[in-house]
Structures are given as C-alpha cells and as structure tokens.
Scaffold this motif. Structure first.
Motif, mmCIF file in Angstrom:
data_model
loop_
_atom_site.group_PDB
_atom_site.id
_atom_site.type_symbol
_atom_site.label_atom_id
_atom_site.label_comp_id
_atom_site.label_asym_id
_atom_site.label_seq_id
_atom_site.Cartn_x
_atom_site.Cartn_y
_atom_site.Cartn_z
ATOM 1 N N LYS A 41 -19.461 -5.671 26.963
ATOM 2 C CA LYS A 41 -20.552 -5.317 27.862
ATOM 3 C C LYS A 41 -21.543 -4.425 27.140
ATOM 4 O O LYS A 41 -21.225 -3.792 26.139
ATOM 5 C CB LYS A 41 -20.001 -4.597 29.101
ATOM 6 N N PHE A 42 -22.772 -4.379 27.683
ATOM 7 C CA PHE A 42 -23.807 -3.613 26.968
ATOM 8 C C PHE A 42 -23.512 -2.113 26.982
ATOM 9 O O PHE A 42 -24.047 -1.369 26.166
ATOM 10 C CB PHE A 42 -25.201 -3.898 27.554
ATOM 11 N N THR A 43 -22.620 -1.661 27.883
ATOM 12 C CA THR A 43 -22.239 -0.248 27.875
ATOM 13 C C THR A 43 -21.128 0.040 26.862
ATOM 14 O O THR A 43 -20.828 1.191 26.585
ATOM 15 C CB THR A 43 -21.770 0.168 29.277
ATOM 16 N N ASP A 44 -20.517 -1.016 26.311
ATOM 17 C CA ASP A 44 -19.434 -0.860 25.338
ATOM 18 C C ASP A 44 -20.044 -0.746 23.943
ATOM 19 O O ASP A 44 -20.143 -1.722 23.192
ATOM 20 C CB ASP A 44 -18.480 -2.056 25.430
ATOM 21 N N LEU A 45 -20.451 0.445 23.585
ATOM 22 C CA LEU A 45 -21.132 0.650 22.310
ATOM 23 C C LEU A 45 -20.211 0.366 21.128
ATOM 24 O O LEU A 45 -20.636 -0.165 20.107
ATOM 25 C CB LEU A 45 -21.678 2.078 22.228
ATOM 26 N N GLY B 14 -30.435 -4.028 35.814
ATOM 27 C CA GLY B 14 -30.274 -5.201 34.954
ATOM 28 C C GLY B 14 -29.883 -6.431 35.752
ATOM 29 O O GLY B 14 -30.344 -7.545 35.489
ATOM 30 N N GLU B 15 -29.036 -6.241 36.771
ATOM 31 C CA GLU B 15 -28.622 -7.370 37.604
ATOM 32 C C GLU B 15 -29.798 -7.903 38.412
ATOM 33 O O GLU B 15 -29.937 -9.115 38.604
ATOM 34 C CB GLU B 15 -27.489 -6.931 38.534
ATOM 35 N N GLY C 241 -34.423 -9.382 30.267
ATOM 36 C CA GLY C 241 -35.334 -10.378 30.821
ATOM 37 C C GLY C 241 -36.608 -9.867 31.455
ATOM 38 O O GLY C 241 -37.366 -10.669 32.014
ATOM 39 N N ALA C 242 -36.893 -8.570 31.413
ATOM 40 C CA ALA C 242 -38.161 -8.092 31.956
ATOM 41 C C ALA C 242 -39.321 -8.704 31.168
ATOM 42 O O ALA C 242 -39.287 -8.780 29.943
ATOM 43 C CB ALA C 242 -38.227 -6.562 31.891
ATOM 44 N N ASP C 243 -40.355 -9.168 31.883
ATOM 45 C CA ASP C 243 -41.441 -9.904 31.236
ATOM 46 C C ASP C 243 -42.544 -8.994 30.713
ATOM 47 O O ASP C 243 -43.150 -9.285 29.682
ATOM 48 C CB ASP C 243 -42.046 -10.900 32.233
ATOM 49 N N GLU C 244 -42.837 -7.911 31.429
ATOM 50 C CA GLU C 244 -43.926 -7.008 31.033
ATOM 51 C C GLU C 244 -43.474 -5.565 31.196
ATOM 52 O O GLU C 244 -42.640 -5.254 32.047
ATOM 53 C CB GLU C 244 -45.171 -7.247 31.901
#
Length: 409
Positions: A336-340, A79-80, A111-114
């Motif tokens: 954070k995205f890991t903090d569900l 992700g980074e 942010g991945a484009d494809e």
C-alpha cells in the motif's frame, strides 16, 4: 397550484466541491459561482463517496477537492474519492492550501487531473476547467477513439506470469472485462484467448464450458476459416468473446508460430481488443505473441523466484534479439502507498533487476479467489475491491490512448 406544476426542473449538478469545510475556502465559492452558476453542490469527505455511487453523480463534469494541512491524515479517503471519480470519468481538480509536496504527489499519482494552489490566483480555476474540457471536445470530434475491425486491426495485449500465482490470469480476465464495459454506448469488441493449453483457467474464472471445437481449431489451422474460428469462441454475458483452453490437456508444442499467427490475425480483424493469457512456460510460439503484441504485461511478486525469473527472461529475450521494450512489469500484491518500507523494497528490486515496474496491483484479498471460484469478474463480484479499481484505471487509460502509444503506458 398551477404555478407549482409549471415550475422548471432544477438544473442537474455539473460540479461539486468536496472539503472538510468549504467555508474555509471562500474564494473557491466565489469562483465556482462564476464558473458554473448554481449548478454545483458541496460535500464533506464521508458524504462524497456515498453520493458518487448514486445516479446523480453521473451528471457531474468535475469535482473540486479542497484540502489544507489538516487534511493530510485523510489521504486514504481522498484518494478513494479520486479513484472513484476516475472510474466514473469525472475530472478532478485538486485545490491545496499549505499541503506537503509528498501528499500532493500521492494524490496526483492517484488520478487528480489538475492542481490549483490556494488562495486561488485570479482566473486560475476557470483556466483549469477549460483545460479539462479540451480533451472531451477533442474526443467528440474524433468519431472513433478505439480501433475497430472495420478500419484497422485490433489491439493485442498479452499477459504472462513470471511465476505461478502472480495474478496473470486474474489480470487478463478482468482487464478484458473492463475493456468490454468501458463504454455504455459504443463498447469495443473484446476477445480473450487462453493460450494455456494444459492448465489454462480462463474458462474457470468465467464459468464457461471448454468445448471440443477449440481442440479441432488448433489441430488443423491450415483449413481454419472465419466460421471455424467463430465456432470455437464462446460468449460471456453477450459482452465479451472467449477462446478457452481445450477440454483435454495438450502439449504446448502441439501448435506452431504459424498456427498462433493465423489465429491472432483472425482475432485482430474481428475484435477491437484481443487479450492473450499466456502460459508461464516459454515455448517456441511465445516469440510470435511477443512480436504481434503492442504491450506484453509480465506479472511478478516481491519474492526471489520472480526476481530470478525476470533476470533469466531478459537474458533469453536479448539473446534472441526479441523486443524486450514491449515488456511492462506488473507487481502483484504490491504494498500500500502508506507502506514506505514495502515501496522501498519494490524500488530496490526494480533497480537491481534493471527494469521498470510500471504497474502496481494491490492485494485484492479473498474476494479475488472467491470471485474466480464463482466464475465472476471482480466488477461483478467485488466492484469496490482495490485490485478491481486499479485494473479499471488501466483499462480506461489503454482505451483513452486509442492507438496505444506504448511509450506512454
């Protein structure tokens, strides 16, 4: 000796694969060679972050990140890499083999484009590359993406904290600075206006003087012209213009909606982006800013005071038939995205308030207050800070939209 001297320079890299072991993706190697010849390289995950921080990464057109189910514990690093690529304006193709939907969703949101599945369908990598290149070609055909003073009025973005300490000024200052530095060649003209006539701290965050011409301008807007407006402004590093709060604390009702509209009209004629840092208090001229703004950011936190104030604000705006749809709620110090569990709380809060929290700003920690104390934006004091990265992404998306399609933000 002469043949060595006359050897051609190696072609700069235009693409790069990033994976745990590229030999696990032999079809990708073949398709990369077919697409870009020898102008590509391969990196592991740890090396990718270091390489993309070097000058060589500026030549990259895209990166292809190849992952399988064994890489799901590396999602933070991946992700980074995606976020750094976005900041460098490098497109990202995600190639996934037997990866869970939740992992894919996380990386695409970052942010991945494809996305291309592996094994690669025939011609699919080339098709993804072609899709990535289309927006760039379209942008080159349009000589001006962002609005400018010569052709049309600038974009007005306001930032308003629902409670003290929710990061409104931090967002305003850093968003303005990121927009001012969004392009090396044709940087937009940016102005930030501190409307906190009593406790406005934009000047403190940028280590700028509070000048008497600001008070004189607000005291007599009827005689204000372009020269008086420009005299009240102060430049920050020759990249951004700032209208600070006055040197002395003033009553918020000292100015009227007419005063505010006149200043905003002048600012929008001379700048591509005008960022307004609003006081927490609702005043009579808040309506003027809300009406003029394309987007009105509201910062809040995961606490009861923010929730109650959000409800009260919505009721007040609806009672006056004001454009509530312009509000964009921003969660400061988001989990954070890991903090569900934290993300679940954010979702429940949004549902109970009947709002959409469209921007989640991570906790930048002590570097945020330290940078402000030293009068530096995060891009200068802590460029790798997660909060800075999120604000940079926001600035890039706003600038790419050009005319600011509010519904798309």
């Amino acid at each position: 000796m002469s043949s060595a001297i006359n050897q051609p320079e190696p072609r700069p890299l235009v693409a790069c694969t990033i994976s745990r072991d590229v030999t696990n993706f032999d079809l990708l190697i073949e398709d990369m060679e077919a697409a870009v010849g020898e102008a590509w390289g391969d990196l592991g995950f740890p090396e990718a972050l270091a390489f993309m921080g070097q000058l060589d990464a500026e030549t990259l057109e895209f990166i292809a990140i190849a992952i399988d189910d064994e890489d799901e514990d590396r999602l933070p690093v991946i992700g980074e890499i995606i976020e750094l690529a976005g900041h460098l304006r490098i497109k990202v193709i995600l190639i996934a083999d037997d990866v869970s939907p939740s992992a894919l969703h996380t990386l695409l949101r970052q942010g991945a484009d494809e996305f291309v599945p592996y094994p690669l369908p025939e011609g699919e990598l080339q098709a993804a590359i072609d899709r990535l290149r289309q927006p760039a070609e379209a942008a080159m055909s349009d000589a001006r993406i962002a609005p400018n003073a010569a052709g049309q009025e600038g974009v007005l973005l306001a930032v308003h904290g629902l409670a003290g300490g929710t990061g409104a000024t931090t967002l305003a200052v850093n968003l303005a600075w990121e927009l001012a530095n969004i392009s090396k060649d044709k940087a937009p003209r940016v102005c930030i206006i501190d409307m906190g006539l009593q406790f406005g701290s934009v000047a403190t965050c940028l280590d700028l003087p509070r000048r008497d011409p600001v008070f004189e301008m607000w005291s007599d807007t009827e005689t204000m012209d372009e020269d008086i407006f420009k005299q009240a402004l102060v430049s920050y590093q020759d990249r951004m213009w700032v209208l600070t709060a006055p040197p002395e604390m003033l009553p918020l009702d000292m100015i009227t909606s007419e005063d505010v509209n006149k200043v905003l009209d002048l600012a929008r004629r001379h700048f591509d982006y005008v960022i307004i840092d609003m006081p927490t208090t609702l005043v009579q001229w808040t309506e003027a800013v809300l009406t003029a703004a394309q987007i009105y950011f509201m910062t809040l936190e995961m606490d009861m005071r923010s929730a109650q104030n959000a409800l009260r604000l919505k009721r007040a705006l609806k009672a006056e038939d004001l454009p509530v749809e312009k509000l964009r709620f921003c969660m400061n110090r988001a989990p954070k995205f890991t903090d569900l569990n934290g993300k679940s709380r954010v979702k429940r809060m949004a549902e109970s308030l009947e709002i959409r929290i469209e921007l989640q700003l991570p906790d930048g920690g002590k570097p945020v207050s330290q940078g402000a104390d030293h009068g530096l934006p995060l891009a200068s004091s802590a460029p790798k800070n997660p909060l800075r990265k999120e604000i940079a992404k926001l600035a890039a998306s706003l600038h790419a939209l050009g005319k600011i399609d509010v519904a798309a933000v």
